[in-house]
Design a protein around this motif. Sequence first.
Motif, short mmCIF file in Angstrom:
data_model
loop_
_atom_site.label_atom_id
_atom_site.label_comp_id
_atom_site.label_asym_id
_atom_site.label_seq_id
_atom_site.Cartn_x
_atom_site.Cartn_y
_atom_site.Cartn_z
N TYR A 69 0.81 -1.21 0.00
CA TYR A 69 0.00 0.00 0.00
C TYR A 69 0.85 1.27 0.00
O TYR A 69 0.31 2.37 0.09
CB TYR A 69 -0.92 0.02 1.23
CG TYR A 69 -1.87 -1.15 1.30
CD1 TYR A 69 -2.90 -1.29 0.39
CD2 TYR A 69 -1.74 -2.10 2.31
CE1 TYR A 69 -3.78 -2.37 0.46
CE2 TYR A 69 -2.61 -3.18 2.40
CZ TYR A 69 -3.63 -3.30 1.47
OH TYR A 69 -4.50 -4.36 1.56
N VAL A 70 2.17 1.13 -0.07
CA VAL A 70 3.06 2.29 -0.04
C VAL A 70 4.09 2.12 -1.16
O VAL A 70 4.70 1.05 -1.29
CB VAL A 70 3.78 2.42 1.32
CG1 VAL A 70 4.77 3.57 1.29
CG2 VAL A 70 2.77 2.63 2.44
N VAL A 134 -2.42 12.92 4.88
CA VAL A 134 -3.35 11.97 4.26
C VAL A 134 -4.51 12.75 3.65
O VAL A 134 -5.24 13.45 4.35
CB VAL A 134 -3.87 10.94 5.29
CG1 VAL A 134 -4.84 9.96 4.63
CG2 VAL A 134 -2.70 10.19 5.92
N LYS A 135 -4.66 12.63 2.34
CA LYS A 135 -5.72 13.35 1.63
C LYS A 135 -5.94 12.66 0.29
O LYS A 135 -5.11 11.85 -0.15
CB LYS A 135 -5.32 14.81 1.41
CG LYS A 135 -4.04 15.00 0.59
CD LYS A 135 -3.65 16.47 0.50
CE LYS A 135 -2.38 16.66 -0.33
NZ LYS A 135 -1.97 18.08 -0.38
N PRO A 136 -7.06 12.94 -0.39
CA PRO A 136 -7.37 12.23 -1.65
C PRO A 136 -6.29 12.33 -2.71
O PRO A 136 -6.04 11.37 -3.44
CB PRO A 136 -8.67 12.90 -2.10
CG PRO A 136 -9.32 13.34 -0.82
CD PRO A 136 -8.19 13.77 0.06
N VAL A 139 -3.55 9.57 -2.51
CA VAL A 139 -3.97 8.17 -2.59
C VAL A 139 -4.11 7.79 -4.06
O VAL A 139 -4.98 8.32 -4.76
CB VAL A 139 -5.30 7.93 -1.85
CG1 VAL A 139 -5.72 6.46 -1.97
CG2 VAL A 139 -5.18 8.33 -0.38
N LEU A 140 -3.25 6.92 -4.54
CA LEU A 140 -3.35 6.42 -5.90
C LEU A 140 -4.23 5.19 -5.94
O LEU A 140 -4.15 4.32 -5.06
CB LEU A 140 -1.96 6.06 -6.45
CG LEU A 140 -0.99 7.20 -6.72
CD1 LEU A 140 0.31 6.65 -7.30
CD2 LEU A 140 -1.59 8.24 -7.67
N VAL A 147 -2.75 3.03 -2.97
CA VAL A 147 -1.34 3.19 -2.60
C VAL A 147 -1.16 4.61 -2.05
O VAL A 147 -1.52 5.58 -2.71
CB VAL A 147 -0.40 2.97 -3.80
CG1 VAL A 147 1.05 3.21 -3.40
CG2 VAL A 147 -0.58 1.56 -4.36
N LEU A 148 -0.61 4.71 -0.85
CA LEU A 148 -0.39 6.00 -0.20
C LEU A 148 0.95 6.57 -0.67
O LEU A 148 1.98 5.88 -0.63
CB LEU A 148 -0.39 5.82 1.31
CG LEU A 148 -0.31 7.07 2.19
CD1 LEU A 148 -1.49 7.99 1.93
CD2 LEU A 148 -0.26 6.67 3.66
#
Length: 274
Positions: A69-70, A134-136, A139-140, A147-148
Amino acid sequence: MAGRLGRVGPYALLERLGRGGMGEVYLAVGRRSDRVAVKMLRDPIENDPDARLRLEREVRALRRVESPYVAQVLDADLSGDRPYLVMEYIEGENLLDAVRRRGPLPESRLIALAQGLASALAIIHAAGVVHRDVKPANVLLGEDGPVLIDFGIAQVLDATRVTMTGTFLGTPGYCAPEVFADETVGEPADVHGWAATVAFAATGRPTFGRGTAQSQMYAVLNGKADLVGVPAALLPLVRAALHRDPARRPTAALLADRLSRLARAGRGVLPRAG
């Protein structure tokens, strides 16, 4: 292979993928023709020691985290005239653009997004890292799950903070209230950002309004979140994660566990395992 936009180190730049306050991100290819994402400090701030330090923090933070996720760090050069880091290239648009173009996510995709993002935060928190943005837009939506990205203002918990008292870095509508109140900013701030991001994906509206930075800060500090349209299955978790008191918010690990159970119950489809 010559890049249309030149080269940085051994990487040929093909196109600019994005630009932020600190850096620019390019699609590039390396010596083996593998596609990568290259992030460089913007001119003229490459000589800004704080900008260099934030880029170094980003590299340190990403190297402490191993998660699907990263995005993974592949290379970095922090000492040159134009410092840069190289990450794996994740094909897919970011959540902000996806929702603006096609509207809110359907419930099954929303639960998968919420679970994947909570899992990402649980993993980075276990590694001693707080993302802090953390924001839209960060975030892919990859083929195998969210994926952050963009750890440019991440804080490694055993490091000294870059920002000074009375200042903040981030996006007002997705910052936690403790950021504006000059209180301790830790893992619960990421959980607050998770909730605001999930609510946006559910409704298509900024969770704390579209007004000025000051009006968004006021809404955040006073708990005036727009949650109309958030599915009932997610609403209790989102509300809990937006609590004004950081100590009363659930951890990212708890959120990931609850959402995993919800998905297994048939209300969502789990992304790849973390």
